[in-house]
Design an enzyme around this catalytic site. Structure first.
Site, PDB file in Angstrom:
ATOM      1  N   TRP A 102      29.202  14.049  43.485  1.00 23.89           N
ATOM      2  CA  TRP A 102      29.270  14.459  44.315  1.00 23.89           C
ATOM      3  C   TRP A 102      28.701  14.008  45.824  1.00 23.89           C
ATOM      4  CZ3 TRP A 102      31.657  18.115  44.482  1.00 23.89           C
ATOM      5  CH2 TRP A 102      32.071  18.972  43.359  1.00 23.89           C
ATOM      6  N   ASP A 172      22.154  16.912  50.275  1.00 24.67           N
ATOM      7  CA  ASP A 172      22.815  17.660  49.248  1.00 24.67           C
ATOM      8  C   ASP A 172      22.048  18.042  48.433  1.00 24.67           C
ATOM      9  OD1 ASP A 172      24.537  18.967  47.863  1.00 24.67           O
ATOM     10  OD2 ASP A 172      26.161  18.157  47.577  1.00 24.67           O
ATOM     11  N   LYS A 196      25.055  27.845  43.074  1.00 26.86           N
ATOM     12  CA  LYS A 196      24.104  26.871  40.814  1.00 26.86           C
ATOM     13  C   LYS A 196      22.821  28.240  41.519  1.00 26.86           C
ATOM     14  CE  LYS A 196      26.820  23.071  42.652  1.00 26.86           C
ATOM     15  NZ  LYS A 196      27.602  22.796  41.220  1.00 26.86           N
TER      16      LYS A 196
END
Lengths: 361, 361
Positions: A102, A172, A196
């Site tokens: 990511w 993030d 999530k």
């Protein structure tokens, strides 16, 4: 099938009580005569939902008043493009610390807008660790330093907040937000896709130190401007109301369960249990991430023989344990164990893993 | 309150049978052991949902094969920024025909990226009509011509597709898509936020003639690139799965009801009934839009005395007719009567309006 224990990495399992409430309110929200998804975002019903969600998230995370909270579309990937657009001057440097898949995405989205300096990278070691802070090559004039707090695919998690001086730290937190107490004041920007730990996919949370909103950034459309979204309280255009509503229900559930301090303890127990099974399997199961930075949220692991992958998944599913297949980039297995995964689910998985090893070891 | 007739402009009323199905499937989608909102977008369950939604929309709208269909986040406003980024060279001209509030929004989002030429505007006449095609001042070298097919606030709707030669026609169909048959091949790009005729807010549909995806456009992040979204079948990042799923249920409902040809007839009857009550009220109710371009989707109207607004809204609500307050930009009332508003709802509103006039006239 009755409800399984669902280890999906995101979209991920939601608290059953939240789903039951959403189900009960589906045709008529609190006597309004319509579902919340059918009502105007500017009406009193949804305004109440939106304001309570923000207030509850501020409570959960102890977000200081000098931070703005936005609820936006576009996912974390969308924010990865908006961050340089809003916070970096054209051609300015920005530092990225790369610790997994990511982080690569963040760099890819930023590159058209900013001079990306990869200040440190774990790629040479297969993303099995986090480069020591002392080895980071930060730029003096960077617009910001970007990290990925938890790498969902590689299962690598920062276990402390790196010191980066006066340059704003942008992180993030898609897969670890609200999983344990966090000192928000150490960050310039915290962003997260909701799917999530926060609720359903289709909405993102962006927490921004307010002084950063005064930066000119780069020429861009109003819809790409965080300050414009803030001025309209995240209703610059029609927001994803149902997604926001469901996230709000998750926030209320988290508060009722005891807040992030309680989830920190549960998450520590859950991840310790799984890593214990893996490390105690004598090589039958394998996780190669450095122990100090193993993720508490995503536990990737490999079986010692690839041929066992299919029976493992099939037998797990038969035992009511689903979505354990690893990301295609790594293969193997992955158990994602966010806040909404109960300890009973992880205990069931641990028990299954031990039994599977006995049968196939 | 039991379910009311909800005239909200968007988010808007949904078919009750769709909400009932979503409610029934909320904790366990088709025996998967989890809700569709908890399952991976890359798993077989959601892939099926996504593919059926696209196929059903292609059936409903008779979308030719040389058009791509994308399901994206960001709303129509997000697309208004992406359209010049993807389809115009830096500094190139683009023609905009301005017929109401949402046309202004389209221009605002495009201006940082393109040389906007307002080819025609209804603003001088208070957006009560559409400038005659003969009076449009189109540019020879425009990247595209942009129109707003239906203006949700001003209640003005194109009743035919304007001829613009070889320049691609780009149209915001947020509030009138699938409300009647449409010749998609006359357009370069059709885009729509879903929250009016297609389903829930939080997802947009973008239909693009494939050759336009070969245009270089302007420097931009990958997440802002339509061709990249197409290459990943609208899963470049995690899509808003529940919103996509609910839109898919609406598509199946529309097909079962007889498709857009059937809805075109219902919508014609519904709007004719309301305009009939307004025009037959001897000035008690007023709609000033030119008859030839009155919207079939959004019927804005004014009571002859402002003091009657509050009793009208209060008594309507008591009669089970909600969300009739006009947009703050215009005041007065607005009845939005998309596909999912049953004819019985419009008949109830028409009856209420006649009674209200008798009591207060």
């Amino acid at each position: 099938m009755t409800r399984a224990y669902n280890f999906s990495a995101g979209p991920a399992t939601l608290p059953e009580s939240v789903l039951l409430q959403a189900q009960a309110e589906m045709l008529d929200w609190h006597g309004a005569g319509a579902s919340i998804v059918e009502l105007s975002h500017r009406g009193p019903e949804f305004i109440q939902v939106a304001q309570e969600a923000e207030a509850d998230l501020r409570t959960l995370m102890a977000i200081p008043d000098d931070y703005a909270v936005l609820f936006l579309q576009g996912g974390a990937t969308g924010q990865q493009a908006l961050i340089p657009l809003n916070f970096a001057a054209p051609g300015q440097k920005a530092d990225y610390v790369l610790t997994g898949h990511w982080g690569k995405t963040a760099i890819k989205q930023a590159k058209p807008y900013v001079d990306v300096n990869i200040a440190a990278s774990g790629e040479g070691e297969g993303f099995r660790g986090i480069p020591a802070r002392a080895d980071w090559q930060l730029s003096a004039d960077a617009a910001y330093v970007h990290i990925t707090a938890n790498e969902t695919i590689h299962g690598v998690e920062f276990r402390d907040t790196p010191e980066v001086g006066d340059v704003p730290l942008v992180a993030d937190f898609s897969s670890s937000i609200v999983s344990e107490p966090l000192d928000v004041s150490k960050y310039g920007v915290i962003y997260a896709g909701a799917q999530k730990n926060l609720g359903p996919v289709g909405i993102s949370v962006v927490i921004i130190r307010r002084d950063l909103l005064e930066r000119a950034g780069q020429p861009r459309a109003d819809i790409f401007t965080y300050a414009s979204h803030l001025a309209k309280e995240s209703m610059l255009n029609t927001p994803p109301t149902w997604n926001w509503y469901l996230a709000g229900l998750v926030f209320k559930w988290m508060i009722a369960q005891g807040g992030v301090a309680e989830f920190a303890q549960r998450n520590a127990r859950k991840s310790a249990l799984l890593y214990g099974v893996i490390d105690g399997s004598g090589g039958f199961y394998r996780n190669e991430v450095a122990a100090a930075v193993r993720s508490r949220m995503n536990v990737p692991f490999f079986l010692h023989e690839e041929a066992l992958n299919k029976p493992f998944l099939d037998e797990a599913k038969a035992a009511g344990l689903i979505s354990l297949k690893g990301h295609r980039a790594l293969g193997g297995m992955r158990a994602s164990i966010y806040n909404a995964m109960p300890e009973e689910g992880v205990q069931a998985l641990a028990g299954f893993m031990r039994e599977f090893q006995q049968r196939h070891g």
